[in-house]
Each structure stands twice: as structure tokens, then as C-alpha cells.
Design an enzyme around this catalytic site. Structure first.
Site, PDB file in Angstrom:
ATOM      1  N   ASP A  11       8.899   3.036  -1.523  1.00  0.00           N
ATOM      2  CA  ASP A  11       7.860   3.516  -0.624  1.00  0.00           C
ATOM      3  C   ASP A  11       8.544   4.352   0.456  1.00  0.00           C
ATOM      4  O   ASP A  11       9.483   3.887   1.099  1.00  0.00           O
ATOM      5  CB  ASP A  11       7.115   2.347   0.027  1.00  0.00           C
ATOM      6  CG  ASP A  11       6.189   1.642  -0.974  1.00  0.00           C
ATOM      7  OD1 ASP A  11       5.999   2.163  -2.077  1.00  0.00           O
ATOM      8  OD2 ASP A  11       5.669   0.566  -0.621  1.00  0.00           O
ATOM      9  N   ASP A 130      -5.069   1.004  -6.890  1.00  0.00           N
ATOM     10  CA  ASP A 130      -4.925  -0.199  -6.073  1.00  0.00           C
ATOM     11  C   ASP A 130      -6.170  -1.042  -6.279  1.00  0.00           C
ATOM     12  O   ASP A 130      -7.283  -0.586  -6.015  1.00  0.00           O
ATOM     13  CB  ASP A 130      -4.771   0.178  -4.593  1.00  0.00           C
ATOM     14  CG  ASP A 130      -3.450   0.878  -4.321  1.00  0.00           C
ATOM     15  OD1 ASP A 130      -2.409   0.372  -4.777  1.00  0.00           O
ATOM     16  OD2 ASP A 130      -3.462   1.942  -3.670  1.00  0.00           O
TER      17      ASP A 130
END
Lengths: 255, 199
Positions: A11, A130
Site C-alpha cells: 500500500d 472491497d
């Protein structure tokens, strides 16, 4: 025989690799190229770079670091975060990324998936999703990089997977939000359901904390790859040792 | 000993360039055959669909020039597929430098389509120079949905629902269905074998 893939996810925020717990409270874990080289040398099969600040702030990935990563490593990598147009995708692919991944922008503009597949080929178009249970159904969420902007989409995860595959997605990364960052195991139940209806490669994301979690998600959910971040960043698991163990458990691996 | 990378304007050109950089192999991009005159060998990269890529090769003169090319030529992924005669993918004629046709892969029970990931190289042809120093069973990175069935020009294979031509050769013309530029040390060795052939 085709090997199952172990995929560290980095990330990225402001050019640094960070990791949060359940998508919040991010901490700095290192330099992009340094970590990419380390994971590549340790036997990672592929890397994913996800710019978590990109979608919420309506800006796109800085291609500069894409080129630095592409020069440094000799395994495939995918760049995600805020890719909203063909030009955004082209800049990253021509800087050396092998795949681009779209998440929130695809939910907001599903035609983007068709356009990307037509222009660059399905092989480099990944759709990230997600997903968590809301009202008894797995539902898609967007803008998950920023807790203040995160919101639920009016889309069921199973419908969205079917739709994006028909639009030309070449791979699905399913991030199971309730498991993310807590290292209690992948969401084998959700992944198994989605595996049944996903005709392209499916990558599990969220929940890896121990080597058994990888074995279980490969064997029980039949996913093509398993993505993980904190177990690798925090050196809970070393990639080559993990892969050797998985191979000894009967999971096909590149060792 | 310079290598020209044929500019197909497809997306894996940067990866191929960086792979040659890591080998310290001199190289440059060539949009037209004229620009590649000084090169001793050629790489034809490519990802995406065959139709648009072939149209680009015809437009800039490469499709014609490659018909009489004597220098070593290495096609990568779609670049290898374009060396063959016909593609089912775009229903179009290819370069025709290696006999055979490109057809849609049906993985069956082997897994999802396309074939994506690290698979083993097997069935090596004896004396294939690009395979020097490699062993059967080593893995390289594949991403493709169409394939060429093994034939007389196949020099390495892999398996994903069907036997697949992983590498092919016809004289000076060779190709890799996988991505040597993204296949770790195994891929680097294949590229090194191409740019620094044994005397």
C-alpha cells in the site's frame, strides 16, 4: 502445472509503503523500491502496488515510481489506485507496470472496464473489489483508502464480479474487508462462493496471518493467488520459507 | 552487439527494455526497419490483441521487412504469436515466419481462462541455444488466452488444459509465449542467451 501465486501487496501513500489495520491508522513500513527488491529476491510471484490515497483525493498514481520499480524487479507487478481513464492506465503500463487494477473508478463508471480491456487487452485489466457482509449479503464498498470517504455501493459483490468479467476484466482481486489487517485468516467462505462464479483468475486478499491461512485458502477456496501485506512487511512470514512449506503441503508453488 | 526492440506501441516495451538494461545489453527502440539497420538482432514484443498489433507492423513497414530478415529475431508473448501464420483471435493473417496457427486456449478443468501465472517449461528440443543453462521443470511467467499447439517448430512446451508451445524456432526466428522480461532469473538467462549467444 500452473503454480499458485504468493503476492505481497504494498500500500503506497505519498511514495512510501504503509499499512493500516482495517483500512485506517496507516504506519510507514518502508521505501517502495527497497521492499519491491526484497520481496522479489525472497521469491514473491508478483507484486501489487496500491496507492490508497489516490481515489479519495481524486488524483492518480504518480508514474515516476512505477518506472523505478519496473527497472528494479524482474517479476510481474500491478499498479492500482485512482486509474480513471485510458490515459491514466497507459501512463502506468508504458512506464513498465504489467497490469493495472481499478476499484472505485470502475464502480463509478463500469464502461471503464470495457474500454481498458479493448485498448490494452484483458490480460492487464484487474478489477479490485472491497467486500463485506451488509444486511446478510456481500456488498461492494468504495473509497476504502479513506475512512471519512468510504461508502457502500448499491451492488452485490457476486453481481459485480459477473458483470466486470463480462466487461473484460482479466483478473479479480477480492479484498474481504472484515479480515483486512487482522491476520485471522482469509474469508474462505466468501472466496469459495465467488470462485464458483468467477471464470477468470481470482486473488484472495485480507486476513493472512499464518502459513496455514495460505494453505487453507488455496485448498478450500481454490483461488489462483493469495495477496498479503502485513505478514510480510512485519516479517511474520518469510516468503521463500512459506512457499517451501506450502509445496510440502501439496500446494503447487514456484520454489 | 546491439539489439533493436521493434516498437509495436504495446505495453510491455518498457519491461523488455529494463530487462536488457539489467543485463547491460545495448539496445534501442526502432519504429521502422530503417531505424534498425545498425542492430545485430531484433526483439518483437507485444501484448494485447493480434489484429491491431499486425496493423501497426504493416503500417510502419515491419511486416514486409521481416519476411526477408536474416538477423536473429525473438518474439515475446503476442510478439511470438505474430510470427505464426493465422490468428483465430482477430481472424487475421500474421507474419507467417513459422508454420502454425494461433487458437483459443480451452483450459477445461485446469483452471480459469486466460492462462496467467508461473508454469513449468518441459520437452526441451536438443541444442536449442536459448535454453542453454536451463533445466526442464523451471518456471516462467505466462499471460495469454490464445496458444499454438506443439508442432515441428516447438522447442519447449508447457501444459494448461492442453500442451502449449512455450518456445518455438524456425531458423533465425524464435519466440517465447511467456514473458522472459518478467520471469526472474530463468527469463533473464533466456534473454542473455539471445543477446550473448555462445560463439
Amino acid at each position: 502445472m500452473l503454480a499458485r501465486r504468493i503476492i505481497p501487496c504494498l500500500d503506497v501513500r505519498d511514495g512510501r509503503v504503509v499499512k493500516g489495520v482495517r483500512f485506517a491508522n496507516h504506519e510507514d513500513v518502508g521505501d517502495i523500491v527497497g521492499l519491491a527488491e526484497r520481496y522479489s529476491a525472497e521469491g514473491a510471484d508478483e507484486l501489487v502496488f496500491y496507492d490508497i490515497s489516490a481515489s479519495p483525493e481524486a488524483r492518480t498514481v504518480e508514474p515516476e515510481w512505477v518506472g523505478r520499480v519496473a527497472r528494479a524487479i524482474d517479476i510481474p507487478f500491478c499498479v492500482a489506485g485512482g486509474i480513471r481513464s485510458l490515459d491514466d492506465a497507459r501512463a502506468r503500463l508504458f512506464a513498465g507496470a504489467d497490469k493495472i487494477s481499478v476499484n472505485t473508478p470502475a464502480l463509478e463508471n463500469p464502461d471503464l472496464v470495457d474500454a481498458l480491456a479493448r485498448e490494452f487487452g484483458s490480460q492487464c485489466v484487474v478489477v479490485g473489489i472491497d467486500s463485506r457482509v451488509v444486511d446478510g449479503e456481500w456488498q461492494c464498498h468504495k473509497n476504502t483508502g479513506d475512512p471519512t470517504k468510504m461508502s457502500m455501493e448499491k451492488r452485490k459483490t457476486r453481481d459485480w464480479i459477473t458483470e466486470v468479467v463480462s466487461r473484460g476484466a482479466g483478473e479479480i482481486v477480492l479484498n474481504c474487508m472484515d479480515q483486512d489487517g487482522v491476520r485471522q485468516g482469509y474469508d474462505v467462505e466468501q472466496l469459495s462462493v465467488m470462485r464458483e462464479l468467477c471464470s477468470v483468475p481470482l486473488i484472495a486478499s485480507g486476513g493472512a496471518g499464518a502459513r496455514e491461512h495460505f494453505r487453507d485458502v488455496f485448498k478450500a477456496a481454490d483461488v489462483d493467488g493469495a495477496l498479503a501485506a502485513s505478514v510480510f512487511h512485519k516479517q511474520v512470514l518469510e516468503i521463500s520459507a512459506l512457499k517451501d512449506w506450502l509445496a510440502s503441503e501439496g500446494v503447487e508453488m514456484r520454489t | 552487439m546491439t539489439t533493436a526492440i521493434i516498437d509495436t506501441s504495446t505495453a510491455n516495451i518498457a519491461s523488455v527494455r529494463y530487462a536488457l538494461e539489467r543485463l547491460d545489453a545495448p539496445h534501442f527502440l526502432a519504429s521502422t526497419p530503417d531505424e534498425a539497420v545498425s542492430a545485430e538482432r531484433l526483439i518483437l514484443p507485444g501484448v494485447g490483441a493480434a489484429g491491431p498489433a499486425m496493423a501497426a507492423l504493416r503500417a510502419n513497414g515491419w511486416a514486409e521487412a521481416l519476411q526477408n530478415e536474416a538477423r536473429p529475431l525473438l518474439g515475446v508473448c503476442l510478439g511470438m504469436q505474430m510470427l505464426f501464420e493465422w490468428s483465430e483471435e482477430s481472424d487475421c493473417a500474421l507474419l507467417g515466419l513459422i508454420p502454425g496457427k494461433v487458437q483459443r486456449l480451452d483450459p477445461g478443468e485446469a483452471g480459469p481462462w486466460p492462462h496467467m501465472g508461473w508454469n513449468t517449461l518441459t520437452d526441451f528440443a536438443v541444442d536449442e541455444p536459448l535454453l542453454a543453462g536451463l533445466n526442464e521443470g523451471e518456471r516462467v511467467y505466462f499471460v495469454h488466452g490464445f496458444f499454438i499447439a506443439p508442432g515441428a517448430n516447438t522447442v519447449a512446451q508447457t501444459r494448461y488444459g492442453a500442451q502449449i508451445t512455450a518456445m518455438a524456432r524456425n531458423g533465425n526466428v524464435a519466440g517465447c509465449q511467456f514473458h522472459p522480461e518478467r520471469s526472474g532469473s530463468v527469463g533473464a538467462r533466456i534473454l542473455k542467451n539471445f543477446v550473448e549467444p555462445a560463439a
